[in-house]
Design an enzyme around this catalytic site. Structure first.
Site, PDB file in Angstrom:
ATOM      1  N   ARG A  16      -6.575   3.909  11.014  1.00 20.02           N
ATOM      2  CA  ARG A  16      -7.538   3.877  12.354  1.00 20.02           C
ATOM      3  C   ARG A  16      -8.550   3.313  12.362  1.00 20.02           C
ATOM      4  NH1 ARG A  16     -12.670   3.965  14.272  1.00 20.02           N
ATOM      5  NH2 ARG A  16     -13.101   5.769  13.227  1.00 20.02           N
ATOM      6  N   ASP A  17      -9.606   3.061  11.391  1.00 17.24           N
ATOM      7  CA  ASP A  17     -11.008   2.595  11.194  1.00 17.24           C
ATOM      8  C   ASP A  17     -10.178   1.302  11.030  1.00 17.24           C
ATOM      9  OD1 ASP A  17     -13.253   1.224  11.608  1.00 17.24           O
ATOM     10  OD2 ASP A  17     -14.164   2.514  10.386  1.00 17.24           O
ATOM     11  N   HIS A 206     -20.318   7.198   5.452  1.00 20.22           N
ATOM     12  CA  HIS A 206     -19.108   6.444   5.621  1.00 20.22           C
ATOM     13  C   HIS A 206     -20.263   4.576   5.405  1.00 20.22           C
ATOM     14  CE1 HIS A 206     -16.179   5.056   8.342  1.00 20.22           C
ATOM     15  NE2 HIS A 206     -16.894   3.510   8.121  1.00 20.22           N
ATOM     16  N   HIS A 208     -19.959  -0.227   5.672  1.00 18.91           N
ATOM     17  CA  HIS A 208     -19.399  -1.023   5.544  1.00 18.91           C
ATOM     18  C   HIS A 208     -19.451  -1.942   4.439  1.00 18.91           C
ATOM     19  CE1 HIS A 208     -17.057  -0.180   9.400  1.00 18.91           C
ATOM     20  NE2 HIS A 208     -17.873   0.480   9.142  1.00 18.91           N
ATOM     21  N   CYS A 239     -15.652  -3.803  13.864  1.00 20.54           N
ATOM     22  CA  CYS A 239     -16.216  -2.764  14.960  1.00 20.54           C
ATOM     23  C   CYS A 239     -15.855  -3.798  15.857  1.00 20.54           C
ATOM     24  CB  CYS A 239     -17.604  -2.060  14.845  1.00 20.54           C
ATOM     25  SG  CYS A 239     -17.503  -0.582  16.445  1.00 20.54           S
TER      26      CYS A 239
END
Length: 298
Positions: A16-17, A206, A208, A239
């Protein structure tokens, strides 16, 4: 002497991400093979797709097919940003849901054209209905450390948003360094506060890897007592509403680091790398994570 957990849960967000911002269209069959290979590697919690408008995120237009054809192992999350998305996901047979809100008003407006307060007001009845019906709900807290438009975020604002979600009864908080600007000290301070404040809620970190501090931030969060981490196989991701945000921290590198520290994940690293191999030809940029480069050099 710092203490570390003996076991860590990895929540895979690659399907998904990881894929949502890919410029190349990834065929549904490839996504399903990717998911299946990740499950074979031992991953039992995974974000598999999102029910969002194909106009804004065309990569997720096959969400219904993904849900219908994914083997049920542990929890398969679908991201649902609004009531329509939730209804479509429920019709498709989804049982575990993820919702998201940015701590930053500016990020939220760019993302879903609502302030943080407006988003929470809209989400509350839907989330409570999902919980009442027995669904698992994870609340994803975006821009918990930094915002691409507002800069540094006051930790008190992040804690306040977490507190509101917890008051609704959500099962999990996934707290995100959305643009990869946090450092290990900031990671420890925020997650130490979150773990102390919300003892009865699952807490997931979470990160990055924009500034190559993803693993260091995970190590700091481990010391704060966090034992759940989102990561993306191949380091895929970014994103679309956060300029400059690069991929998520790579699952294979996280798993390797944890195993080197004798922290169990129940994930087979070789099979995980084979899963990355499935999706690598469709990535818009070369996959250059540490463990994948070693895998390819053999």
């Amino acid at each position: 002497m710092f203490s570390l957990p003996k076991n860590v849960a990895i929540i895979e967000v690659g399907p998904r991400d990881g894929l949502q911002n890919e410029k190349n269209e990834v065929p549904t069959g490839v996504k399903l093979e990717f998911i299946e290979k990740l499950q074979q590697a031992g991953i039992e919690e995974m974000e598999i797709t999102s029910f969002v408008s194909p106009k804004w995120v065309p990569q997720m237009k096959d969400a219904k097919k993904i849900v219908a054809n994914t083997r049920q192992v542990g929890r398969q999350f679908v991201l649902t940003p609004n009531e329509k998305g939730m209804e479509l996901a429920k019709e498709a047979g989804a049982s575990s849901f993820a919702v998201f809100v940015g701590v930053s008003d500016s990020f939220n407006k760019k993302n879903i054209n609502k302030t943080t307060e407006e988003s929470m007001h809209e989400l509350k009845p839907f989330v409570q209905n999902l919980l009442k019906d027995g669904h698992f709900v994870r609340a994803c807290i975006s821009t918990a450390f930094y915002c691409p438009y507002e800069g540094a975020i006051d930790p008190a604002k992040t804690l306040e948003l977490c507190k509101e979600f917890v008051s609704w009864g959500v099962n999990e908080l996934s707290v995100a360094d959305t643009i990869g600007m946090a450092n290990p000290k900031e990671s420890y301070i925020l997650f130490d506060a979150i773990k102390k404040e919300f003892k009865d809620t699952l807490i997931t970190a979470h990160f990055h890897d924009t500034r190559k501090m993803g693993l260091a931030n995970i190590f700091a969060a481990l010391q704060a007592g966090v034992d759940r981490f989102d990561s993306s196989a191949g380091g895929l991701g970014g994103c679309p509403f956060a300029p400059g945000a690069t991929g998520n921290v790579a699952t294979e590198d996280v798993v390797n680091m944890l195993h080197q520290m004798n922290i169990e994940t129940n994930i087979n690293l070789d099979l995980l790398l084979q899963a990355v191999e499935v999706v690598a030809p469709y990535a818009s940029r070369p996959i250059e994570t540490g463990m994948y480069k070693l895998f390819k050099s053999k």
